[in-house]
Design an enzyme around this catalytic site. Structure first.
Site, mmCIF file in Angstrom:
data_model
loop_
_atom_site.group_PDB
_atom_site.id
_atom_site.type_symbol
_atom_site.label_atom_id
_atom_site.label_comp_id
_atom_site.label_asym_id
_atom_site.label_seq_id
_atom_site.Cartn_x
_atom_site.Cartn_y
_atom_site.Cartn_z
ATOM 1 C CG ASP A 1 -1.997 0.997 1.294
ATOM 2 O OD1 ASP A 1 -3.066 0.820 1.288
ATOM 3 O OD2 ASP A 1 -0.923 1.931 1.107
ATOM 4 C CB SER A 2 0.696 4.256 -2.655
ATOM 5 O OG SER A 2 -0.257 4.671 -2.525
#
Length: 298
Positions: A253-254
DNA sequence: CCCCAGGGCCATA
DNA sequence: TATGGCCATGGG
């Protein structure tokens, strides 16, 4: 003719309605609820009858108000159940805060977000579609795509000059022409993925109850990941937001990566191993730590 | 044209 | 199982 009914819920320890509102008001303009001063309202299907659920704070209590044709006692019970699930009201966060306080890097979070609850997405189909929409695009854009879909195909109800929407059902979404979805800025891949998810629900192969009834998290995770278009990120996101599994970490997940970069004052994204090290002290509270780290991005 | 955004698939080792 | 290329779409 609209009628209203109310119920008061006592507010538990470590619960802050203001924090819920702050989270809901992050600036993405979600089309599935409506914010007014100190009040959230959304549409709900009471066994097929549309009605509004409105939540506000009132003298140490949370007031859940239902507005629909002939509000019954059962409607109020349903509404309270929904709100309790949406806001994760009955979870005791004491242990989580103790763990945060023990960690010098994360100690400040327990104060900064005190009473903040993991706001969920109770409907599994909605959670899956939303996760797929949000894959690898910026959140602002993702909310726009969702809005296009919801405003065109979701059930709606207008009350006092505001239109409220429900996320469309799989039977409706599966019928949408590919070109229509393309105009709504769905990528071709995501159209494929979402239609596969629709098919699973329509055929009765997947729903929340079936998923919950699997033996453990590992089986639920694999059931999801086996579906084309659902990878590790989407599976963890959905288990966290819809099934309220407390042990999820959204690897890849960025947002999580950026939050950890900020926390550790680092320029490079953390490896999975570094993430595991950070989360290792938070057994059974991984989802909450994940959520609180996201919140640092606001 | 570049890089980024709350990724997934697939081949390869 | 872990890595890396490629895909896909709009924002900045």
């Amino acid at each position: 003719m609209k009628t209203t009914g109310e119920v008061l819920i006592s507010i538990p320890e470590n619960f802050s309605f203001q924090e819920i509102l702050t989270f809901l008001d992050r600036g993405f303009d979600d089309c599935l609820y409506h914010l007014e001063e100190n009040k959230v309202t959304r549409l709900f299907s009471f066994n097929g009858e549309l009605g509004l659920i409105s939540i506000s704070e009132k003298n140490e209590f949370l007031e859940v108000k239902v507005i629909k044709d002939k509000v019954t006692k059962e409607d109020l019970i349903e509404a309270v159940k929904f709100v309790e699930e949406w806001f994760d009201i009955h979870r005791d966060l004491t242990t989580f805060y103790q763990l945060l306080d023990k960690n010098h890097q994360l100690r400040s979070l327990s104060e900064q977000f005190n009473g903040s609850r993991l706001v969920g997405i109770p409907d599994l189909f909605e959670a899956l579609c939303w996760a797929i929409i949000g894959q690898q695009i910026n959140l602002k854009f993702a909310y726009q795509v969702k809005r296009s879909l919801v405003e065109e195909y979701g059930e709606k109800l207008e009350v006092e000059n505001h239109i409220y929407y429900l996320f469309p059902r799989p039977e409706v979404v599966i019928e949408i022409d590919e070109e229509v979805l393309r105009k709504m800025k769905f990528s071709r891949q995501k159209i494929t993925y979402i239609k596969i998810v629709c098919r699973e629900f329509i055929d009765g192969k997947l729903n929340k109850k079936l998923l919950i009834n699997l033996k453990n998290k590992q089986e639920r995770y694999h059931r999801l990941v086996d579906i084309k278009g659902i990878g590790k990120w989407t599976a963890n996101y959905v288990l966290m937001k819809s099934l309220r599994d407390m042990t999820c970490i959204t690897y890849g997940d960025s947002g999580l990566n950026n939050a950890i970069k900020m926390l550790q004052n680092s320029k490079i994204k953390p490896t999975n191993e570094e993430i595991d090290t950070l989360f290792s002290e938070f057994k059974n509270w991984e989802s909450y730590l994940n959520f609180y780290l996201w919140r640092t991005l606001e």
